[in-house]
Design an enzyme around this catalytic site. Sequence first.
Site, PDB file in Angstrom:
ATOM      1  N   ALA A   4      36.678 -19.526   2.502  1.00 43.38           N
ATOM      2  CA  ALA A   4      36.089 -20.384   1.800  1.00 43.38           C
ATOM      3  C   ALA A   4      34.388 -20.001   1.845  1.00 43.38           C
ATOM      4  O   ALA A   4      33.766 -19.584   2.570  1.00 43.38           O
ATOM      5  CB  ALA A   4      36.041 -21.970   2.697  1.00 43.38           C
ATOM      6  N   CYS A   5      34.078 -20.113   0.234  1.00 39.04           N
ATOM      7  CA  CYS A   5      32.758 -19.914   0.136  1.00 39.04           C
ATOM      8  C   CYS A   5      31.914 -20.985  -0.880  1.00 39.04           C
ATOM      9  O   CYS A   5      32.617 -21.969  -0.708  1.00 39.04           O
ATOM     10  CB  CYS A   5      32.512 -18.390  -0.514  1.00 39.04           C
ATOM     11  SG  CYS A   5      33.107 -18.238  -2.095  1.00 39.04           S
ATOM     12  N   ALA A   6      30.841 -20.710  -1.415  1.00 37.97           N
ATOM     13  CA  ALA A   6      30.234 -21.835  -2.305  1.00 37.97           C
ATOM     14  C   ALA A   6      31.138 -22.245  -3.231  1.00 37.97           C
ATOM     15  O   ALA A   6      31.205 -23.320  -3.563  1.00 37.97           O
ATOM     16  CB  ALA A   6      29.101 -21.263  -2.712  1.00 37.97           C
ATOM     17  N   GLY A  26      34.462 -20.325  -4.028  1.00 38.35           N
ATOM     18  CA  GLY A  26      35.695 -19.779  -3.897  1.00 38.35           C
ATOM     19  C   GLY A  26      35.924 -18.448  -4.789  1.00 38.35           C
ATOM     20  O   GLY A  26      36.638 -17.867  -4.659  1.00 38.35           O
ATOM     21  N   GLU A  53      33.977 -24.140  -0.312  1.00 37.38           N
ATOM     22  CA  GLU A  53      34.011 -24.958   0.855  1.00 37.38           C
ATOM     23  C   GLU A  53      34.045 -26.560   0.618  1.00 37.38           C
ATOM     24  O   GLU A  53      34.509 -27.193   1.685  1.00 37.38           O
ATOM     25  CB  GLU A  53      32.636 -24.665   1.588  1.00 37.38           C
ATOM     26  CG  GLU A  53      31.137 -24.496   0.842  1.00 37.38           C
ATOM     27  CD  GLU A  53      30.563 -25.966   0.774  1.00 37.38           C
ATOM     28  OE1 GLU A  53      31.035 -26.791   1.711  1.00 37.38           O
ATOM     29  OE2 GLU A  53      29.622 -26.176   0.151  1.00 37.38           O
TER      30      GLU A  53
END
Length: 105
Positions: A7-9, A11, A39
């Site tokens: 998960a990141c800011a 995707g 996220e």
Amino acid sequence: MIRIMLACAGGMSTSLLMNKMADEADKRGVEVTVNAIGEKSIAAHLGEFDVLLLGPQVRYVLKDAQKVVNGTVPVEVIDMRDYGTMNGAKVLDKALKIYDDFYGK
């Protein structure tokens, strides 16, 4: 089959790392799936992963992510160096260790 979620800011930045991890798992003959999401959508994907790894740029959501999963899966932040160098092998190693430690395998 171990299901790993990154998960990141948004995707997007984890997609390259996701592919490198999947390639490394294939080379090793390890059965995993690796997916990436933003996220903000972690709750919508509950039940779809066994390990949740957060990109270092969203480390500030660690406590919130842990609340969302409510102890059902391990949640950790990817090492900044491994993320920055897109070291799929090291991140895969970390995910597998987290899985083994959490599920007692």
